[in-house]
Design an enzyme around this catalytic site. Sequence first.
Site, PDB file in Angstrom:
ATOM      1  N   THR A  84      -1.900   5.224   2.653  1.00 32.03           N
ATOM      2  CA  THR A  84      -3.091   4.375   2.574  1.00 32.03           C
ATOM      3  C   THR A  84      -3.038   3.377   3.726  1.00 32.03           C
ATOM      4  O   THR A  84      -2.020   2.729   3.947  1.00 32.03           O
ATOM      5  CB  THR A  84      -3.149   3.614   1.235  1.00 32.03           C
ATOM      6  OG1 THR A  84      -3.240   4.557   0.165  1.00 32.03           O
ATOM      7  CG2 THR A  84      -4.357   2.684   1.185  1.00 32.03           C
ATOM      8  N   LEU A 133       0.838  -1.197   0.000  1.00 31.40           N
ATOM      9  CA  LEU A 133       0.000   0.000   0.000  1.00 31.40           C
ATOM     10  C   LEU A 133       0.875   1.251   0.000  1.00 31.40           C
ATOM     11  O   LEU A 133       1.992   1.243   0.522  1.00 31.40           O
ATOM     12  CB  LEU A 133      -0.905   0.021   1.243  1.00 31.40           C
ATOM     13  CG  LEU A 133      -1.852  -1.165   1.436  1.00 31.40           C
ATOM     14  CD1 LEU A 133      -2.680  -0.952   2.701  1.00 31.40           C
ATOM     15  CD2 LEU A 133      -2.749  -1.361   0.230  1.00 31.40           C
ATOM     16  N   ASP A 134       0.352   2.336  -0.566  1.00 27.97           N
ATOM     17  CA  ASP A 134       1.038   3.626  -0.483  1.00 27.97           C
ATOM     18  C   ASP A 134       1.259   3.989   0.983  1.00 27.97           C
ATOM     19  O   ASP A 134       0.506   3.551   1.864  1.00 27.97           O
ATOM     20  CB  ASP A 134       0.203   4.730  -1.144  1.00 27.97           C
ATOM     21  CG  ASP A 134       0.036   4.524  -2.641  1.00 27.97           C
ATOM     22  OD1 ASP A 134       0.843   3.808  -3.234  1.00 27.97           O
ATOM     23  OD2 ASP A 134      -0.919   5.095  -3.206  1.00 27.97           O
ATOM     24  N   LYS A 135       2.230   4.828   1.233  1.00 26.63           N
ATOM     25  CA  LYS A 135       2.562   5.231   2.602  1.00 26.63           C
ATOM     26  C   LYS A 135       1.334   5.735   3.345  1.00 26.63           C
ATOM     27  O   LYS A 135       1.121   5.408   4.517  1.00 26.63           O
ATOM     28  CB  LYS A 135       3.637   6.323   2.578  1.00 26.63           C
ATOM     29  CG  LYS A 135       3.993   6.867   3.971  1.00 26.63           C
ATOM     30  CD  LYS A 135       5.175   7.818   3.900  1.00 26.63           C
ATOM     31  CE  LYS A 135       4.800   9.142   3.272  1.00 26.63           C
ATOM     32  NZ  LYS A 135       3.988   9.990   4.195  1.00 26.63           N
TER      33      LYS A 135
END
Length: 306
Positions: free
Chosen positions: A143, A139-141
């Site tokens: 998210t 996941l993105d940082k």
Amino acid sequence: MCKTLDGRTLLFTVEKAFDQTTVEKFLLANGISRRALIKLKQSPNDIRKNGVHARSIDRVRTGDQICLYIAPKATHLRQSEKSVPILYEDADILVFDKPAQMPCHPSGMHINDTLANVWAAHCAKRGQTVSPLRALNRLDKDTSGAVVVAKHQIAAARLKGCIQKEYFALVQGVLSPQTGTIDIPIERERPFELKRITSPDGQRAVTEYQTLASDGQISLVRCVLRTGRTHQIRVHFAHLGHPLLGDALYGGNTNELSRQGLHCAKVAFLHPISRAPLAVYAPFAQDLQTVLQKHGLPILQGEQVF
């Protein structure tokens, strides 16, 4: 006997359909990749038949017991004292409930505050070899939500590309139609830069969505990814003129939320070893709950949504 020290032992029983085939063909048919098989063959005791060392070219008979020992792969990772909830864990996989503001892997600006550092501490506390973080749905940082981690290379190989991911998104405005499919290609805005844009020259990206609730200002939307492009949900809704709340990179309003309103709420897959279906749910992060409460929207959790 197979080894039972730090590492993983897997046991397979040869079925009639594989009678007189080779060990190699039997293992390949049971989802063991060629790459994993090559590593197993490098050690004289990591493949055994009926308790005795076996070569990949040896023949098997119905009822034979094939035992694999998966040696742990050590890595050097700093350990983090941060606590991250674990949603599910067994001998083969673990599912973290990753918070926002935490990258999955170390980088130049994040050396010891990532999910990989938390994983390293988790291994060490259990007296196990610190192995690489095999995150199968990074996941993105910013998210939050469920991240599936494979504990060994066979679990990773069997799960790669086989995890169904479902998200909650806080989207600005009201989508029209309220349920649909976005099938628009995505590519980098500029080479080597993070930001993505929709473009006919990009890679195909497909997002299915369903509006669950709305107060006219924001909408709670359930998203299912049919492809896994970087920033896919964020780019698709920004393209429709409804960026995610808090998503400054794609035009979202940051007055109520300081990060993109995106949460991986469910991961579902067949267990890599037992092959039993498994679904794991991640509860809403607290900052998202606060926004939902402010707008009078329901805080839906777990199976009641899916």
